[in-house]
Design a protein around this motif. Structure first.
Motif, PDB file in Angstrom:
ATOM      1  N   ILE A  90       0.883  -1.168   0.000  1.00  0.00           N
ATOM      2  CA  ILE A  90       0.000   0.000   0.000  1.00  0.00           C
ATOM      3  C   ILE A  90       0.912   1.206   0.000  1.00  0.00           C
ATOM      4  CG2 ILE A  90      -1.688   1.245   1.389  1.00  0.00           C
ATOM      5  CD1 ILE A  90      -2.586  -1.566   2.366  1.00  0.00           C
ATOM      6  N   ARG A  91       0.823   2.009  -1.057  1.00  0.00           N
ATOM      7  CA  ARG A  91       1.775   3.096  -1.262  1.00  0.00           C
ATOM      8  C   ARG A  91       1.098   4.437  -1.078  1.00  0.00           C
ATOM      9  NH1 ARG A  91       5.053   0.624  -0.428  1.00  0.00           N
ATOM     10  NH2 ARG A  91       6.116  -1.056  -1.509  1.00  0.00           N
ATOM     11  N   ASN A  92       1.427   5.061   0.045  1.00  0.00           N
ATOM     12  CA  ASN A  92       1.057   6.461   0.135  1.00  0.00           C
ATOM     13  C   ASN A  92      -0.433   6.723   0.002  1.00  0.00           C
ATOM     14  OD1 ASN A  92       2.015   8.900   0.568  1.00  0.00           O
ATOM     15  ND2 ASN A  92       3.202   9.063  -1.342  1.00  0.00           N
ATOM     16  N   VAL A  93      -1.239   5.854   0.602  1.00  0.00           N
ATOM     17  CA  VAL A  93      -2.665   5.910   0.317  1.00  0.00           C
ATOM     18  C   VAL A  93      -3.408   6.823   1.278  1.00  0.00           C
ATOM     19  CG1 VAL A  93      -4.776   4.556   0.442  1.00  0.00           C
ATOM     20  CG2 VAL A  93      -2.843   3.698  -0.869  1.00  0.00           C
ATOM     21  N   SER A  94      -4.239   7.671   0.710  1.00  0.00           N
ATOM     22  CA  SER A  94      -5.202   8.428   1.507  1.00  0.00           C
ATOM     23  C   SER A  94      -6.585   8.073   0.996  1.00  0.00           C
ATOM     24  CB  SER A  94      -4.992   9.929   1.345  1.00  0.00           C
ATOM     25  OG  SER A  94      -3.708  10.265   1.789  1.00  0.00           O
ATOM     26  N   PHE A  95      -7.542   8.118   1.895  1.00  0.00           N
ATOM     27  CA  PHE A  95      -8.898   7.834   1.454  1.00  0.00           C
ATOM     28  C   PHE A  95      -9.922   8.715   2.155  1.00  0.00           C
ATOM     29  CE2 PHE A  95     -12.957   5.643   1.855  1.00  0.00           C
ATOM     30  CZ  PHE A  95     -13.267   5.525   0.510  1.00  0.00           C
ATOM     31  N   ARG A  96     -10.795   9.240   1.355  1.00  0.00           N
ATOM     32  CA  ARG A  96     -11.921  10.027   1.840  1.00  0.00           C
ATOM     33  C   ARG A  96     -13.212   9.393   1.386  1.00  0.00           C
ATOM     34  NH1 ARG A  96     -11.714  15.219   3.489  1.00  0.00           N
ATOM     35  NH2 ARG A  96      -9.613  16.106   3.447  1.00  0.00           N
ATOM     36  N   TYR A  97     -14.209   9.340   2.262  1.00  0.00           N
ATOM     37  CA  TYR A  97     -15.527   8.877   1.832  1.00  0.00           C
ATOM     38  C   TYR A  97     -16.192   9.962   0.997  1.00  0.00           C
ATOM     39  CZ  TYR A  97     -15.410   4.610   4.523  1.00  0.00           C
ATOM     40  OH  TYR A  97     -15.100   3.362   4.961  1.00  0.00           O
ATOM     41  N   PRO A  98     -17.141   9.582   0.148  1.00  0.00           N
ATOM     42  CA  PRO A  98     -17.778  10.579  -0.724  1.00  0.00           C
ATOM     43  C   PRO A  98     -18.358  11.740   0.080  1.00  0.00           C
ATOM     44  CG  PRO A  98     -18.479   8.378  -1.342  1.00  0.00           C
ATOM     45  CD  PRO A  98     -17.645   8.231  -0.113  1.00  0.00           C
ATOM     46  N   ASP A  99     -18.793  11.475   1.313  1.00  0.00           N
ATOM     47  CA  ASP A  99     -19.377  12.587   2.076  1.00  0.00           C
ATOM     48  C   ASP A  99     -18.304  13.403   2.800  1.00  0.00           C
ATOM     49  OD1 ASP A  99     -18.667  10.805   4.003  1.00  0.00           O
ATOM     50  OD2 ASP A  99     -20.696  10.424   4.740  1.00  0.00           O
ATOM     51  N   GLY A 100     -17.025  13.143   2.504  1.00  0.00           N
ATOM     52  CA  GLY A 100     -15.981  14.016   3.014  1.00  0.00           C
ATOM     53  C   GLY A 100     -15.241  13.515   4.239  1.00  0.00           C
ATOM     54  N   ARG A 101     -15.750  12.441   4.881  1.00  0.00           N
ATOM     55  CA  ARG A 101     -15.035  11.931   6.049  1.00  0.00           C
ATOM     56  C   ARG A 101     -13.668  11.398   5.613  1.00  0.00           C
ATOM     57  NH1 ARG A 101     -18.154   7.248   7.685  1.00  0.00           N
ATOM     58  NH2 ARG A 101     -19.079   7.421   5.615  1.00  0.00           N
ATOM     59  N   GLU A 102     -12.634  11.806   6.308  1.00  0.00           N
ATOM     60  CA  GLU A 102     -11.302  11.330   5.952  1.00  0.00           C
ATOM     61  C   GLU A 102     -10.983  10.097   6.783  1.00  0.00           C
ATOM     62  OE1 GLU A 102      -8.077  14.038   6.560  1.00  0.00           O
ATOM     63  OE2 GLU A 102      -7.141  13.343   4.693  1.00  0.00           O
ATOM     64  N   ALA A 103     -10.687   8.987   6.121  1.00  0.00           N
ATOM     65  CA  ALA A 103     -10.493   7.752   6.858  1.00  0.00           C
ATOM     66  C   ALA A 103      -9.030   7.345   6.937  1.00  0.00           C
ATOM     67  CB  ALA A 103     -11.306   6.629   6.230  1.00  0.00           C
ATOM     68  N   LEU A 104      -8.276   7.556   5.879  1.00  0.00           N
ATOM     69  CA  LEU A 104      -6.870   7.154   5.868  1.00  0.00           C
ATOM     70  C   LEU A 104      -6.008   8.303   5.373  1.00  0.00           C
ATOM     71  CD1 LEU A 104      -7.231   3.626   4.213  1.00  0.00           C
ATOM     72  CD2 LEU A 104      -6.860   4.101   6.637  1.00  0.00           C
ATOM     73  N   LYS A 105      -4.819   8.429   5.986  1.00  0.00           N
ATOM     74  CA  LYS A 105      -3.901   9.489   5.565  1.00  0.00           C
ATOM     75  C   LYS A 105      -2.523   8.890   5.326  1.00  0.00           C
ATOM     76  CE  LYS A 105      -6.273  12.366   8.791  1.00  0.00           C
ATOM     77  NZ  LYS A 105      -6.201  12.750  10.179  1.00  0.00           N
ATOM     78  N   ASP A 106      -2.035   9.024   4.114  1.00  0.00           N
ATOM     79  CA  ASP A 106      -0.658   8.637   3.808  1.00  0.00           C
ATOM     80  C   ASP A 106      -0.234   7.300   4.379  1.00  0.00           C
ATOM     81  OD1 ASP A 106       0.104  10.627   2.193  1.00  0.00           O
ATOM     82  OD2 ASP A 106       0.705  11.996   3.829  1.00  0.00           O
ATOM     83  N   VAL A 107      -0.971   6.299   4.115  1.00  0.00           N
ATOM     84  CA  VAL A 107      -0.643   4.990   4.673  1.00  0.00           C
ATOM     85  C   VAL A 107       0.368   4.277   3.783  1.00  0.00           C
ATOM     86  CG1 VAL A 107      -1.548   2.711   5.231  1.00  0.00           C
ATOM     87  CG2 VAL A 107      -2.829   4.757   5.849  1.00  0.00           C
ATOM     88  N   GLU A 108       1.414   3.753   4.391  1.00  0.00           N
ATOM     89  CA  GLU A 108       2.432   2.958   3.707  1.00  0.00           C
ATOM     90  C   GLU A 108       2.464   1.607   4.395  1.00  0.00           C
ATOM     91  OE1 GLU A 108       4.419   5.196   0.700  1.00  0.00           O
ATOM     92  OE2 GLU A 108       5.002   3.223   1.416  1.00  0.00           O
ATOM     93  N   LEU A 109       2.312   0.542   3.659  1.00  0.00           N
ATOM     94  CA  LEU A 109       2.291  -0.760   4.326  1.00  0.00           C
ATOM     95  C   LEU A 109       2.622  -1.848   3.322  1.00  0.00           C
ATOM     96  CD1 LEU A 109       1.548  -2.146   7.046  1.00  0.00           C
ATOM     97  CD2 LEU A 109      -0.758  -2.378   6.149  1.00  0.00           C
ATOM     98  N   ASP A 110       3.488  -2.786   3.733  1.00  0.00           N
ATOM     99  CA  ASP A 110       3.792  -3.927   2.893  1.00  0.00           C
ATOM    100  C   ASP A 110       3.302  -5.187   3.589  1.00  0.00           C
ATOM    101  OD1 ASP A 110       5.296  -3.111   0.482  1.00  0.00           O
ATOM    102  OD2 ASP A 110       6.532  -2.113   2.006  1.00  0.00           O
TER     103      ASP A 110
END
Lengths: 681, 693
Positions: A445-465
């Motif tokens: 998982i490279r540098n992943v951020s995720f926001r839900y469509p309604d704007g909630r931010e769930a993940l920030k800059d996640v790096e994981l192997d």
């Protein structure tokens, strides 16, 4: 004999209650999250109708067959009025029949030639025999064929008739064949669009699932789709047969009454078309709005009912029975009120159109009777001519009504197409997705951020192997983004930024179905089908042998309670698995995950409802099966976490700590250590 | 009578081996499909008493609307009568007088405000006759101008008729819709209400989709009860009699000959009826199965996605949909087929009599129309108008006969539907309300189980003689392995089920003496499944409660450790949760359900695995606040978590359906081979070892 038991109606809600009558266009009470618009422009309506028309693709052959049969029958109808003219004028009233002196259209003249020179009763005999013959074949004189059953005063109960009642203008053997074809035609078209909508809905994105109501989905699939068939008929058969009727009527008039100056007045009928169109056109948008709202209200009623039925244990244990009944009653009353609003609009439009139509009728009757009284026409002529007038008037007014008649359907069709068009997972599939059949290295998982469509931010800059043969535990406080992180792997959600790779290939470049085939996700909520335990497992992996199923159940610790069930593994579970305890349900859903035997296994809080013994067994077997696999476990329980190969500690959507239990515990400043210590106190 | 006809019908059927289609239908209708035909597998035999019973059952729901029904029925009859009479006079005036220039009957001149020059000579005295002749209007024919006058009058009348008709049609569309929607509404609400109070064991084995189908489709049959079961047949039979009367008046032989044609129609119908009923059951069952399947699929979309079951789901959809559509076609086809036979019979009668009537008209045979009728219409001999009238009647008769058969077929379907709708209402809930409920005590001092036996199914007992007492101010932890009956024990207290043996007492008063509402109002339960409802955060916390102040909401959320994340939500307490609360994480959902229990502020609090989805820190905080808050309450705690259990005042270990050990943590740990001790050791196997390092 009749006893009104007091349980019959405790909740007294009537529709006279003013509160249910919210405004004409208000959409407040419909609890929709996605489809909020109740207004449709004319151009949108048009495009919806054209799409509706294209549904004919589901039943081309039947469509043509039905068309042919209708046309054939309408040709036979060209002859009948003339038989009755013969009966009236030449049998009953005894006027001699001389072909040159009477007004009959050319196509009837061969038949007339047969009658010429016969006695009155012989003519009658010939016609009677013809009628009997035609009665059996095409049901002449026996009216049409149709079989709608009784229905209620709401869309839901009208749906079945709309799909399956069918009908034919003819009777007899011909009529029953046409009836069959007609029903099958409607059913195929509706089923085609239903299936399409259904197949889109089951591939909804994970993030849209939250915003769709189950009742609303049901309503659209079951009760909105039947209206689409009419889009096809109203746009093809209706105009064609209106014009066809017009031509045949004109033909009749031309060849029989062409010499009468009054026949010219028939042209007046053409006025009907612009008249009706102009009168009704401005009203079309009201019908659309009213229908949209009426259907949304019906869906809201279904939502209320479905939710309470499906969660009865919660409702009853919280004492919400009365409240839920009242909620349903209020919505039901509201949807009925919306239904009547539709009636009002249609009655109003019908009145306006009729008032425009009738004066012309009286004028025609006056003109034609003048001709009869003054001796220019026979009584039979009057009958035929007036019938023609009625036909012409109907035709022109019918053409004027084509648009307005489609508004109800357009409104329903829009609701169907809305969710057919709503972006879902199929749209994310890259057309030439690569297929992976094995994983050699692992997932990164490279540098992943995720926001839900309604704007909630769930993940920030996640790096994981995550490497093969590894058990990874995702740990963290509630709401820290553990589930979102896990959702990335089967591509339930796609990162807003960054990428998820498997052996160096971005997941977005993969064929999604093939990729999902390699992953299994066991949810925190234990959602089971109310089928046998065996088929709950077999559905998840149709290739699984009995031994594999038994193995999976054994591993998940199900066998001990399955042995005690009356039918063992073939016990049929109650609604959403409710006949089992929560822990038992959880174990079955874990077994279902195991039986898929996929390369990647993700378990979301698998042990939350398990007792310690069961948990120990499960965790051990997870370790065992991680050979040549990736196992990801989201957990709170220390006993589960500590045996993982790697632990990722998540807080506020960020990875704060990563390593194995011993490494992390060795570090004084580790947030994970702090977390563990709290747990053990 | 009907049996007799059926026997004849069967013989008729066998001898002619009717058609392949008919037998296919019969076979389809009898095909066995065990599961789906659960409660109405065999269509009940054709019994008039049953139909009457179902109509009677429907009456309470119609009562509130009865006055309106009577009103529109009476108005309808009067209007139909008026329009029929008007139509009769109109057709005589139009065809015989205006078109064929006969003079008028006295009543007709009155209506048209015409003077006696329009009157037929036989109705005039000698003097008047003379007078008319003087004016130049002698003879039996109308003049051209007079005919135009009659025509104009008729046009004016029909214009008025049409206008009235428009208004009346509008009213006649809306008014019955309102009435019937109300009736259906009452039935629907009663059904939902009944479902709300039926025990959970019913709901577990009954699919939601089936209930939806019954509430929507089956219940809607009630709107046709009055019009189609009562008024329909009555008016049709009345019509038949009237028409027969007319025909017999025109000519007795004609009338009697027609009567005989009813025989084949009745025979065929009696034979086909059982098949139609079977097909109707099939249709309703197939469609409700389809609904159930859809509903279930839509609630399980996540699982379908995770397990790649899309294709399988789609295949099932195809299968179920096809079965539902086939069933819908077959019942209708059976009705159409029967209608076809009747239409043939009816059509033959019409055509045959048309020939006979034409012959009589040609021969100018004298009619049998009674002499007093001559005052109103001029039908003394068979003429053109009488031919039209008689032909219309015979055609009408054929139509009525055919419609009556159609009505009969549809009624079979209607009764099957009604029966399915009333099925819910006639169910007796397993958990019954007491006749005269006792008030729930305002102070609860103790809750106890007294030798309670219970099993969801008779042969699989879950609890085998559980005795347990919990007192105010104490926390009782219930511990045991998965499936040992912990949640079941609590659901008995709430009376979600009743024990087969033994008692549950609140302050030594059996819970079965309280009303269901009052037990549930005084007990708060945080459920293991964390079920939330679609709606706002606020509504979920204060579920089933009347207005609660924002303060109370906040306080409850605070205790449950939920206030922090709620306030971070976009709209705080006003935030809309997704379908069944799906937008929240499991831990958040769990805290909301705890808040929901807290805000109820009841003397009894049950926490079923309250912290399974919480992390350790949150759990710790929530539990200590809860312990504080629940000081003067009876608190039950079901959990696996050691940290939670340890603080309980009393720990009950449930094993094999009995309480095997009871006491506090230290007491139970002191028992060397005790169940609890083993349980605790299993839990700590992992973590203890680690901590020792």
């Amino acid at each position: 004999m009749v006893t009104s038991r007091d349980v019959d109606r405790k909740t007294d809600t009537t529709q006279t209650d003013h509160s249910i009558k919210s405004g004409f266009t208000s959409i407040e009470d419909f609890d929709d999250q996605l489809d909020l618009d109740s207004q449709m422009s004319n151009s949108e309506t048009w495009s919806v109708m054209v799409r509706g028309l294209k549904l004919v693709r589901y039943a081309k052959g039947l469509f043509v067959a039905k068309w042919g049969m209708r046309l054939f029958y309408s040709i036979t109808l060209l002859f009948f009025p003339w038989f009755f003219k013969v009966i009236t004028d030449h049998v009953l009233l005894g006027t001699p029949l001389v072909v040159e002196e009477v007004n009959f259209p050319p196509h009837f003249e061969p038949i007339l030639a047969v009658f010429e020179g016969m006695t009155r009763m012989d003519m009658m005999l010939v016609m009677t025999i013809t009628f009997v013959f035609l009665l059996v074949l095409i049901g002449t004189r026996a009216e049409g064929t149709g079989a709608s059953l009784y229905q209620g005063q709401d869309n839901a109960s009208r749906a079945e008739n709309a799909i399956s009642s069918g009908g034919s203008g003819a009777g007899g053997i011909f009529g029953i064949i046409e009836f069959w074809i007609d029903v099958r035609l409607t059913q195929r078209i509706v089923n085609g669009v239903r299936r399409h909508l259904f197949s889109r809905l089951i591939r909804s994105k994970m993030t849209t699932l939250d915003d769709q109501r189950t009742g609303d989905r049901l309503y659209r699939v079951l009760y909105d789709t039947p209206m689409l068939y009419t889009c096809v008929t109203e746009m093809t058969y209706a105009p064609f047969f209106l014009v066809w009727g017009l031509l045949t009527t004109l033909y009749n008039i031309w060849f029989t009454y062409g010499h009468l100056t009054e026949a010219i007045y028939m042209v007046l009928c053409a006025l009907m078309f612009p008249l009706v169109a102009i009168v009704s056109l401005p009203l079309s948008k009201y019908i659309r709005t009213v229908t949209q709202n009426q259907r949304a209200a019906g869906a809201a009623t279904t939502n209320a009912m479905e939710e309470t039925l499906d969660n009865m244990s919660a409702v009853q244990s919280l004492g919400g029975m009365k409240k839920e009944t009242e909620k349903f009653a209020q919505r039901s009353a509201h949807s009925y009120w919306r239904d009547r609003l539709q009636i009002i609009v249609w009655v109003g439009i019908g009145m306006v159109i009729s008032v425009a139509e009738w004066p012309l009728g009286f004028f025609m009757a006056w003109l034609i009777t003048n001709q009869v009284i003054e001796g220019h026409m026979t009584v039979g002529d009057f009958g035929a001519l007036f019938l023609m007038y009625m036909g012409l008037r109907g035709t022109f007014s019918g053409i004027g009504r084509v648009w307005i008649n489609l508004q109800d359907q357009a409104a329903a069709a829009r609701r169907v197409f809305y969710f057919i068009d709503y972006p879902n997972e199929d749209d994310q599939q890259s057309p030439e997705g690569k297929t992976v059949t094995s994983i050699s290295e692992g997932i990164s998982i490279r540098n992943v951020s995720f926001r839900y469509p309604d704007g909630r931010e769930a993940l920030k800059d996640v790096e994981l192997d995550i490497a093969m043969n590894e058990v990874l535990a995702i740990v963290g406080p509630t709401g820290s983004g553990k589930t979102s992180l896990a959702y990335l792997i089967p591509s339930f959600i796609q990162p807003t930024e960054g990428r998820v790779e498997v052996d160096g290939t971005d997941l977005l470049e993969l064929d999604m179905d093939a990729w999902r085939d390699m992953t299994t996700y066991v949810f925190q909520e234990h959602l089971l089908f109310s089928e046998s335990i065996r088929s709950n497992l077999a559905n998840a992996n149709p290739d699984a042998t009995d031994d594999e199923i038994m193995d999976a159940l054994e591993t998940a610790g199900c066998m001990e309670f399955i042995h005690e069930l009356p039918d063992g593994i073939d016990t049929v579970l109650g609604k959403s698995g409710d006949t089992l305890s929560v822990g038992q349900q959880q174990r079955i859903s874990i077994a279902r995950g195991l039986v898929r035997n996929s390369k990647i296994l993700i378990l979301d809080e698998p042990t939350a409802a398990l007792d310690p013994q069961t948990e120990n067994v499960l965790v051990e077997s997870l370790k065992r099966i991680s050979e040549n696999r990736i196992v990801i476990v989201i957990a709170h329980r220390l006993s589960t976490i500590r045996r993982a190969d790697k632990i990722a500690f998540l807080e506020d959507g960020k990875i704060r700590d990563y390593g194995n239990h011993d490494e992390l515990m060795a570090n004084e400043a580790s947030p994970y250590r702090a977390f563990v210590e709290l747990q053990s106190t | 009578m009907i049996k007799f006809f059926r026997r004849i019908g069967e013989r008729f059927y066998r001898s002619r081996a009717m058609s392949v289609l008919a037998s296919k239908l019969v076979r389809f209708s009898q095909k066995d499909s065990a599961r789906e035909l659960a409660d109405t597998s065999q269509p009940p035999p054709l019994k008039l008493s049953k139909m009457v019973r179902l109509i009677g059952r429907a009456i309470p729901f119609m009562m509130p609307m009865m006055i309106h029904m009577v009103m529109f029925v009476v108005a309808g009859v009067l209007l139909t009568l008026a329009y029929t009479i008007a139509g009769l006079i109109f057709s005589d005036l139009w065809d015989n007088k205006m078109m064929v220039n006969d003079k008028l009957q006295p009543f007709q001149t009155f209506v048209l405000l015409a003077d006696n020059t329009y009157l037929q000579p036989e109705f005039l005295t000698e003097e008047e006759l003379q007078e008319v002749e003087d004016k130049g209007f002698g003879g039996t024919d109308l003049t051209e101008a007079q005919r135009k006058y009659v025509r104009n009058g008729l046009l004016i009348y029909s214009f008025i008729g049409v206008l009235c008709g428009l208004v009346l049609t509008g009213m006649y569309t809306y008014y019955p819709a309102w009435v019937w929607q109300n009736v259906n509404h009452y039935l629907r609400v009663a059904m939902v209400e009944k479902l709300e109070y039926l025990s959970l064991s019913f709901h577990q084995s009954h699919r939601s989709g089936d209930a939806i189908y019954r509430i929507y489709q089956d219940s809607s049959m009630i709107v046709s009860v009055l019009t189609e079961c009562v008024i329909g047949p009555l008016t049709r039979i009345f019509n038949l009699i009237i028409v027969m009367g007319f025909l017999i008046a025109f000519d007795p032989i004609l009338g009697l000959a027609i009567l005989f044609t009813a025989v084949p129609m009745i025979v065929v119908t009696a034979y086909a009826t059982p098949t139609i009923r079977r097909l109707s059951v099939k249709n309703r069952v197939a469609n409700s199965e389809f609904t159930s399947r859809l509903q279930e699929t839509f609630t399980l979309l996540k699982v379908i996605k995770a397990n790649q079951m899309e294709n399988m789901t789609l295949d099932r959809f195809d299968k179920d949909s096809r079965r539902a559509l086939d069933a819908a076609l077959y019942i209708r086809f059976a009705i159409v087929g029967l209608g076809l036979i009747c239409a043939m019979v009816g059509g033959l009668v019409v055509i045959g009599f048309e020939y006979v009537l034409a012959r009589w008209t040609v021969l100018e045979r004298s009619s049998n129309v009674p002499s007093f009728m001559v005052w109103v219409v001029g039908f003394a001999v068979w003429n053109f108008a009488l031919f039209n009238q008689a032909k219309d009647r015979v055609e009408g008769l054929g139509r009525e006969g055919r419609d009556l058969v159609g009505l009969w077929c549809r009624l079979q379907d209607l009764f099957i539907g009604l029966e399915r709708a009333f099925y819910f209402l006639d169910l007796k809930p397993l958990v019954e309300e007491p006749e005269e409920p006792v008030d729930f005590p305002s102070e609860v001092d103790s809750v106890s189980w007294n030798n309670v036996h219970f099993g969801y199914e008779d042969n699989a007992p879950v609890l085998r003689g559980v005795s347990l007492e919990a007192t105010k101010g104490n926390i009782t932890a219930i511990v045991g392995s998965t499936g040992s009956g912990k949640s079941t024990l609590m659901s008995l207290l709430l009376r979600l089920y009743d024990p087969q043996q033994g008692q549950i007492l609140v302050n030594s008063q059996d819970v079965r003496t309280f009303s269901l509402e009052s037990i549930r109002e005084n007990t708060a339960l945080a459920m293991q499944k964390n079920i939330l409802f679609t709606g706002k955060v606020k509504e979920n916390i204060a579920y089933a409660l009347d207005t609660k102040s924002d303060e109370e909401l906040k306080q409850a959320a605070e205790i449950a450790g939920a206030s922090e994340f709620i306030e971070q939500l976009e709209n705080g307490y006003e935030t809309q949760l997704g379908e069944r609360g799906s937008k929240l994480s499991a831990g958040q959902r769990q805290r909301l359900t705890i808040a929901r229990a807290v805000i109820r502020d009841t003397p009894i609090l049950i926490l079923d695995e309250p912290t399974a989805s919480l992390d350790a820190q949150t759990e710790h905080e929530v539990l200590s606040r809860l312990a504080d808050w629940g000081k003067d309450k009876v608190v039950f705690l079901i959990t696996h978590r050691l940290s939670t259990i340890r603080n309980a005042d009393q720990i009950a270990f449930l094993k094999n359906g009995q309480i095997s050990e009871i006491g506090n943590h230290d007491e139970l740990m002191a028992q060397t081979n005790g169940d609890y001790r083993q349980f605790v050791e299993a839990e700590t196997v992992g973590s203890a070892a680690t901590l020792a390092e």
